[in-house]
Each structure stands twice: as C-alpha cells, then as structure tokens.
Design a protein around this motif. Structure first.
Motif, PDB file in Angstrom:
ATOM      1  N   ASN A   1     -22.635  -3.806 -34.530  1.00  0.00           N
ATOM      2  CA  ASN A   1     -21.890  -3.312 -35.734  1.00  0.00           C
ATOM      3  C   ASN A   1     -21.582  -3.711 -36.939  1.00  0.00           C
ATOM      4  O   ASN A   1     -21.002  -4.487 -36.916  1.00  0.00           O
TER       5      ASN A   1
ATOM      6  N   TRP B   1     -20.048 -11.089 -20.895  1.00  0.00           N
ATOM      7  CA  TRP B   1     -19.074 -10.121 -21.329  1.00  0.00           C
ATOM      8  C   TRP B   1     -19.406  -9.251 -21.638  1.00  0.00           C
ATOM      9  O   TRP B   1     -19.105  -7.872 -22.820  1.00  0.00           O
TER      10      TRP B   1
ATOM     11  N   LEU C   1      -6.974   0.070 -36.692  1.00  0.00           N
ATOM     12  CA  LEU C   1      -8.232  -0.800 -36.809  1.00  0.00           C
ATOM     13  C   LEU C   1      -8.633  -1.219 -38.164  1.00  0.00           C
ATOM     14  O   LEU C   1      -8.395  -0.547 -38.464  1.00  0.00           O
TER      15      LEU C   1
ATOM     16  N   ARG D   1     -11.501 -12.647 -30.465  1.00  0.00           N
ATOM     17  CA  ARG D   1     -13.207 -12.992 -29.793  1.00  0.00           C
ATOM     18  C   ARG D   1     -13.152 -11.530 -29.683  1.00  0.00           C
ATOM     19  O   ARG D   1     -14.220 -10.707 -29.803  1.00  0.00           O
ATOM     20  N   ASP D   2     -12.102 -10.186 -29.492  1.00  0.00           N
ATOM     21  CA  ASP D   2     -12.078  -9.096 -29.479  1.00  0.00           C
ATOM     22  C   ASP D   2     -13.255  -8.148 -30.523  1.00  0.00           C
ATOM     23  O   ASP D   2     -13.767  -7.257 -30.367  1.00  0.00           O
TER      24      ASP D   2
ATOM     25  N   VAL E   1     -16.976 -10.777 -31.692  1.00  0.00           N
ATOM     26  CA  VAL E   1     -17.962 -10.836 -31.295  1.00  0.00           C
ATOM     27  C   VAL E   1     -19.253  -9.490 -31.077  1.00  0.00           C
ATOM     28  O   VAL E   1     -20.036  -9.513 -30.969  1.00  0.00           O
TER      29      VAL E   1
ATOM     30  N   ILE F   1     -19.840   3.140 -25.985  1.00  0.00           N
ATOM     31  CA  ILE F   1     -19.551   4.814 -26.711  1.00  0.00           C
ATOM     32  C   ILE F   1     -20.889   5.519 -26.820  1.00  0.00           C
ATOM     33  O   ILE F   1     -20.498   6.635 -26.705  1.00  0.00           O
TER      34      ILE F   1
ATOM     35  N   GLY G   1      -9.185  -2.053 -29.394  1.00  0.00           N
ATOM     36  CA  GLY G   1     -10.301  -1.546 -28.830  1.00  0.00           C
ATOM     37  C   GLY G   1     -10.412  -0.236 -27.649  1.00  0.00           C
ATOM     38  O   GLY G   1     -11.156   0.808 -27.758  1.00  0.00           O
TER      39      GLY G   1
ATOM     40  N   ARG H   1     -19.244  -5.391 -22.128  1.00  0.00           N
ATOM     41  CA  ARG H   1     -18.798  -4.420 -22.571  1.00  0.00           C
ATOM     42  C   ARG H   1     -19.419  -3.154 -23.693  1.00  0.00           C
ATOM     43  O   ARG H   1     -18.549  -2.482 -24.278  1.00  0.00           O
TER      44      ARG H   1
END
Ligand code: UT7
Length: 331
Positions: free
Chosen positions: A288, A33, A194, A154-155, A158, A264, A223, A37
C-alpha cells in the motif's frame, strides 16, 4: 469549458525490494500471514539519499519525457502525500526545486490514500477554469522510515511501501474525452481509526521523548474497521461516479482502485460485479503506497495496454480520515 485530459503518466519506486520473508527476520510475521490477509508479496523501501521529493522527481521526469515536455512547461504542481519529507514546508516546493523550477505554484494535499483523487479534483477544476494549462499531479510516499520494524508494529508495517506516481494534466477540447466527474467524501468521526498522533501541535510540547516512547509517532490502525468501511464505501463511490454520468458497470473498461489490500479490492470487484479484466491490481509488488498507489497502478495498466483512447476509467480511493473519493474519466 474544456475538459481535463491525462497527457502522460510516470512512476518510480526505490530499488530496494523487501520481501515478506525479509520482514519475518525483523518481526514475528510470515509470508503466509501477509499473503493471505493482504495479497502483498513485496514492497520497495528507500535507501540513503532517497526522499519523497527525489522519488517524485524521477517519476516526473519519466512523465515529462513521455509527454515530450520540459519541467519549464509545467505551470503548477499538486503534491499529494501523507509522509512529507519535513513537517514544514510541504513537499511541493522541494519537488519544484528538484525540477529546477521557480515561480510555479505548489499545492500540498494531505488526504492520505484518497490524496491523488482529491488532487485530481482540484487540478481538474483549475484546468477547466483556465487557471493552469499544465498541472503536474503527484502522489508520493516514503512510509518505510516511519514504520515500526518490530513485532509491535507488525499489523501496519507489513502493509505499506514507498513509491511515487505522477500524471501531467491539461485541457482538451474534445468533448468526448477527459475527466467526467470527481466525487469527494470525508467523515472525521473516524479520524483516529488510522492515524499518526505525533508530532502534532495538539501536544505541548508537540514532540517529546515520552510521545516517542509511547509510539505516538507511528501509524496506528484499527484494521478491521478500516476494512469494513473501505469494502462498502469504495463500491458506493464507484456507483456514484457511474450514475452521475448515466453509465453502468458494463460500460467500465477499467477500475483502478487504491491498492489497500487485495481482499478489499476483491470485495469491491464482487460488489460491483466486475470481471477480472475490468479491475487493476498490483498491490502484490508494491504494498500500500497510499497516495502513490493509484498513479502507479494507472501507469502500469497503461503500459500493459489495459486502457485505450475513448475507454471508460474509474478511480476509487479510501483511507485515513476517513476520506474516500472517485473519479470517472473518458480516456
Ligand atoms: O489504505 C487503507 C490502509 N489500511 C488498510 O487497508 C487496512 C485494512 N485492514 C486490513 O487489511 C486487515 O484488517 C489487516 C490485514 C490489517 C489485518 O487482517 P485481519 O484479518 O483483520 O487480522 P486481525 O487484525 O484481526 O489480526 C488477527 C491476528 C491477531 O492475532 P490474535 O489476536 O488473533 O492472536 C494479530 O495479532 O493476526 C495477528 N497479526 C499478525 N500476525 C502475523 C497482526 N499482524 C500480523 C502480522 N503477522 N503482520
């Protein structure tokens, strides 16, 4: 008026490497995942004793050594972070202390993923005006201690990593080189897409068990919206940077985008029409790192020989706020 050149760069990440499989032992997620992603495979997390200021100190010493300079040669610090070691004062003074400096001004920039380019814009103006000759520009973040390491977070958890990247900037009289332009943008209508709500003085009391129980001290992100805006506004900011200098994508040697998400960056590359060798991506290793991502990527690109004297470099960033920015630099 002189232009601003990059004299040297440096970066430092904590030793501890956290893989996607490591994260899968903490929460309901998977390497598949995360890789699909975001493109991220690993990130670095601080250990006991490490802080944003100590990461920045290591990166600064590296850049100083490359420049053949001592901390005392610096006459200003611009410190960009959205994860300060303390609520107040900002991290600039803690880094100043770590470097054994006194009497040197330390400016703190709070512009999240766009921080480094915002900071560059300020440093560039000061250098061109002759106010400071040696500016240490820092992007440094410690996200890991603020992340929710359960499935609830988790979103975001990670995606983010810790690290520091710096540049030492100064004036050059060579009219063909240096920072050509910077373009900064913000749109506060999206502030809550955000953000970290607390601690914050909009709350009374500004921190409480209730706020913590509600997870208000964690980064919360829409997100999909972030993705949507970033994919449009980053290429737009690059187009503006090129147009302002009468340049085109074909003139670009290297684009160093904020490392938010591999997908992105691929959209940015496609929209502008860049070859693979015209864009630098290292999010796979670091995740990031918000304000640190551009200086870390720039340093690695330089070490890999991706940029030479006279080459055109463009930086672009997008993040929380929303804020976004670009810079065009003749190396
Ligand atoms: O500097 C700017 C910082 N932020 C960004 O760059 C973020 C930009 N946005 C993104 O990169 C993407 O939106 C994400 C990578 C955050 C998410 O990708 P997505 O394709 O937009 O996924 P989604 O949020 O729509 O979630 C899809 C599914 C959901 O499950 P259901 O509702 O479909 O059953 C999520 O609950 O994936 C689930 N999910 C996860 N599953 C495994 C969310 N996070 C994870 C996870 N592991 N870590």
């Amino acid at each position: 008026m002189p232009r601003t050149e990059f004299i040297a760069t440096g970066f430092h990440v904590p030793e501890r490497v956290v893989t996607n499989d490591d994260l899968a032992t903490m929460m309901d997620t998977s390497d598949e995942w995360i890789s699909q992603r975001s493109g991220i495979k690993t990130r670095h997390w601080v250990s006991d004793g490490e802080t944003g200021a100590t990461l920045a100190r290591e990166a600064a010493h590296q850049a100083l050594a490359r420049a053949g300079m001592k901390p005392a040669d610096l006459d200003c610090i611009v410190y960009c972070t959205c994860t300060p070691d303390h609520f107040e004062p900002g991290n600039g003074v803690f880094l100043e202390r770590e470097l054994g400096l006194r009497d040197v001004p330390a400016l703190d920039v709070r512009n999240q993923c766009s921080g480094f380019v915002y900071g560059l814009s300020v440093a560039d103006a000061w250098i061109r005006a002759g106010q400071y000759r040696r500016v240490l520009l820092v992007g440094a973040e410690v996200h890991s201690r603020g992340l929710d390491r359960t499935t609830r977070g988790r979103d975001t958890t990670v995606l983010f990593g810790d690290g520091a990247g710096v540049a030492i900037l100064g004036p050059t009289d060579d009219p063909r080189r240096g920072v050509l332009s910077t373009h900064l943008y913000a749109d506060g209508r999206h502030a809550e897409k955000l953000w970290v709500d607390a601690p914050g003085l909009a709350h009374d009391p500004y921190i409480s068990e209730e706020l913590i129980r509600a997870g208000k001290h964690r980064a919360v992100m829409d997100g999909r919206e972030v993705f949507k805006f970033a994919s449009v506004l980053m290429p737009q900011s690059v187009a503006t940077a090129l147009k302002a200098n009468g340049l085109s994508p074909a003139d670009l040697k290297l684009l160093v985008p904020h490392q938010a998400n591999l997908r992105i960056m691929e959209m940015v590359q496609k929209t502008i029409g860049l070859r693979d060798d015209q864009i630098y991506m290292n999010i796979q290793k670091y995740g990031n790192t918000t304000a640190a991502s551009i200086p870390i990527a720039l340093h690695e690109a330089l070490c890999e020989g991706r940029l030479g004297r006279g080459d055109l470099l463009v930086l672009t960033a997008f993040g929380s706020g929303f804020t976004w920015a670009s810079a065009a630099i003749r190396w």
